[in-house]
Design a protein around this motif. Structure first.
Motif, PDB file in Angstrom:
ATOM      1  N   LEU A  38     -42.297 -38.618   0.933  1.00 24.76           N
ATOM      2  CA  LEU A  38     -42.777 -38.713  -0.444  1.00 24.76           C
ATOM      3  C   LEU A  38     -42.993 -37.330  -1.049  1.00 24.76           C
ATOM      4  O   LEU A  38     -43.145 -36.338  -0.310  1.00 24.76           O
ATOM      5  N   SER A  39     -43.029 -37.285  -2.375  1.00 29.21           N
ATOM      6  CA  SER A  39     -43.342 -36.044  -3.065  1.00 29.21           C
ATOM      7  C   SER A  39     -44.728 -35.567  -2.617  1.00 29.21           C
ATOM      8  O   SER A  39     -45.680 -36.354  -2.576  1.00 29.21           O
ATOM      9  N   GLY A  40     -44.814 -34.290  -2.244  1.00 29.46           N
ATOM     10  CA  GLY A  40     -46.096 -33.726  -1.825  1.00 29.46           C
ATOM     11  C   GLY A  40     -46.444 -33.965  -0.369  1.00 29.46           C
ATOM     12  O   GLY A  40     -47.544 -33.617   0.074  1.00 29.46           O
ATOM     13  N   SER A  41     -45.507 -34.543   0.392  1.00 25.83           N
ATOM     14  CA  SER A  41     -45.814 -34.865   1.795  1.00 25.83           C
ATOM     15  C   SER A  41     -45.615 -33.676   2.739  1.00 25.83           C
ATOM     16  O   SER A  41     -45.974 -33.760   3.916  1.00 25.83           O
ATOM     17  N   GLY A  42     -45.028 -32.596   2.248  1.00 30.74           N
ATOM     18  CA  GLY A  42     -44.878 -31.400   3.078  1.00 30.74           C
ATOM     19  C   GLY A  42     -43.451 -31.057   3.482  1.00 30.74           C
ATOM     20  O   GLY A  42     -43.226 -30.204   4.344  1.00 30.74           O
ATOM     21  N   LYS A  43     -42.464 -31.678   2.829  1.00 29.60           N
ATOM     22  CA  LYS A  43     -41.055 -31.432   3.184  1.00 29.60           C
ATOM     23  C   LYS A  43     -40.666 -29.963   3.039  1.00 29.60           C
ATOM     24  O   LYS A  43     -40.083 -29.371   3.959  1.00 29.60           O
ATOM     25  N   SER A  44     -40.967 -29.389   1.870  1.00 32.88           N
ATOM     26  CA  SER A  44     -40.547 -28.003   1.604  1.00 32.88           C
ATOM     27  C   SER A  44     -41.251 -27.037   2.556  1.00 32.88           C
ATOM     28  O   SER A  44     -40.641 -26.074   3.046  1.00 32.88           O
ATOM     29  N   THR A  45     -42.516 -27.300   2.820  1.00 35.64           N
ATOM     30  CA  THR A  45     -43.287 -26.442   3.726  1.00 35.64           C
ATOM     31  C   THR A  45     -42.661 -26.464   5.122  1.00 35.64           C
ATOM     32  O   THR A  45     -42.468 -25.407   5.753  1.00 35.64           O
TER      33      THR A  45
HETATM   34  N1  LIG Z   1     -49.122 -29.919   7.391  1.00 31.95           N
HETATM   35  C1  LIG Z   1     -49.794 -29.738   6.236  1.00 31.95           C
HETATM   36  N2  LIG Z   1     -51.136 -29.844   6.194  1.00 31.95           N
HETATM   37  C2  LIG Z   1     -51.808 -29.674   5.034  1.00 31.95           C
HETATM   38  N3  LIG Z   1     -51.228 -29.377   3.854  1.00 31.95           N
HETATM   39  C3  LIG Z   1     -49.892 -29.254   3.836  1.00 31.95           C
HETATM   40  C4  LIG Z   1     -49.099 -29.443   5.018  1.00 31.95           C
HETATM   41  N4  LIG Z   1     -47.796 -29.268   4.690  1.00 31.95           N
HETATM   42  C5  LIG Z   1     -47.791 -28.996   3.365  1.00 31.95           C
HETATM   43  N5  LIG Z   1     -49.032 -28.978   2.857  1.00 31.95           N
HETATM   44  C6  LIG Z   1     -49.403 -28.711   1.455  1.00 31.95           C
HETATM   45  O1  LIG Z   1     -49.083 -29.893   0.701  1.00 31.95           O
HETATM   46  C7  LIG Z   1     -48.569 -29.526  -0.575  1.00 31.95           C
HETATM   47  C8  LIG Z   1     -47.194 -30.138  -0.774  1.00 31.95           C
HETATM   48  O2  LIG Z   1     -46.314 -29.567   0.172  1.00 31.95           O
HETATM   49  P1  LIG Z   1     -44.775 -29.442  -0.114  1.00 31.95           P
HETATM   50  O3  LIG Z   1     -44.161 -28.797   1.090  1.00 31.95           O
HETATM   51  O4  LIG Z   1     -44.515 -28.783  -1.440  1.00 31.95           O
HETATM   52  O5  LIG Z   1     -44.353 -30.985  -0.186  1.00 31.95           O
HETATM   53  P2  LIG Z   1     -42.999 -31.650  -0.722  1.00 31.95           P
HETATM   54  O6  LIG Z   1     -41.887 -30.635  -0.559  1.00 31.95           O
HETATM   55  O7  LIG Z   1     -42.800 -32.847   0.178  1.00 31.95           O
HETATM   56  O8  LIG Z   1     -43.249 -32.021  -2.144  1.00 31.95           O
HETATM   57  C9  LIG Z   1     -48.556 -27.987  -0.631  1.00 31.95           C
HETATM   58  O9  LIG Z   1     -49.710 -27.555  -1.315  1.00 31.95           O
HETATM   59  C10 LIG Z   1     -48.600 -27.586   0.839  1.00 31.95           C
HETATM   60  O10 LIG Z   1     -49.235 -26.327   0.993  1.00 31.95           O
END
Ligand SMILES: Nc1ncnc2c1ncn2[C@@H]1O[C@H](COP(=O)(O)OP(=O)(O)O)[C@@H](O)[C@H]1O
Ligand SMILES: Nc1ncnc2c1ncn2[C@@H]1O[C@H](COP(=O)(O)OS(=O)(=O)O)[C@@H](OP(=O)(O)O)[C@H]1O
Length: 125
Positions: A38-45
């Motif tokens: 899902l959006s915001g789930s941490g994919k890009s990170t």
């Molecule tokens: N494992 C994690 N634990 C806590 N927060 C995280 C984790 N991975 C990502 N985040 C945070 O969650 C938010 C969304 O992450 P993001 O990678 O942009 O998600 P997506 O690409 O799925 O939209 C960011 O603020 C990021 O710093």
């Protein structure tokens, strides 16, 4: 010869340098890692951490992130089901090219529909 769209004269053009030769040059095998969620789930990170770690280990990778790809290649697409299907299909085709080139391609897209994920996976079998 094969028929592609309206054309009947499209031929596959072989490359003078083969996939195995590219793998040898880069000292790695190309592949695709597809991250969904899902959006915001941490994919890009996750994609960024993986790419950084691979780089540290001397492995060439490239990220295809849904947000980024929608700025260029897929800027004509929205978020209707058929647009998401086309988004996944195009990124799948690009990822396949990257993998063939020898890169570790990290695709990071919501990819919400199973049928699109299955169709994409089938491109690689
Ligand atoms: N494992 C994690 N634990 C806590 N927060 C995280 C984790 N991975 C990502 N985040 C945070 O969650 C938010 C969304 O992450 P993001 O990678 O942009 O998600 P997506 O690409 O799925 O939209 C960011 O603020 C990021 O710093
Ligand atoms: N419905 C809707 N409306 C507006 N914006 C949206 C919508 N859905 C997704 N997004 C944003 O688009 C980013 C990329 O989405 P994707 O290309 O990964 O989506 S999909 O795989 O085609 O379903 C996606 O990025 P992430 O948040 O990183 O997932 C969102 O920022």
């Amino acid at each position: 010869m094969s028929t592609m769209g309206n054309s009947t004269n499209i031929f596959w053009q072989e490359s003078p340098v083969g996939k195995l030769e590219r793998q040898k040059l880069l000292n790695q095998k190309g592949c695709v890692v597809w991250i969904t969620g899902l959006s915001g789930s941490g994919k890009s990170t996750l994609a960024c951490s993986l790419s950084r770690e691979l780089h540290t280990r001397g492995k060439l990778s490239y990220i295809l992130d849904g947000d980024n790809v929608r700025h260029g290649l897929n800027k004509d697409l929205g978020f209707k089901a058929e647009d998401r299907t086309e988004n996944i299909r195009r990124v799948g085709e690009v990822a396949k090219l990257f993998a063939d080139a020898g890169l570790i391609c990290i695709a990071s897209l919501i990819s919400p529909y199973r049928k699109d994920r299955d169709a994409c996976r089938a491109m690689f079998s």
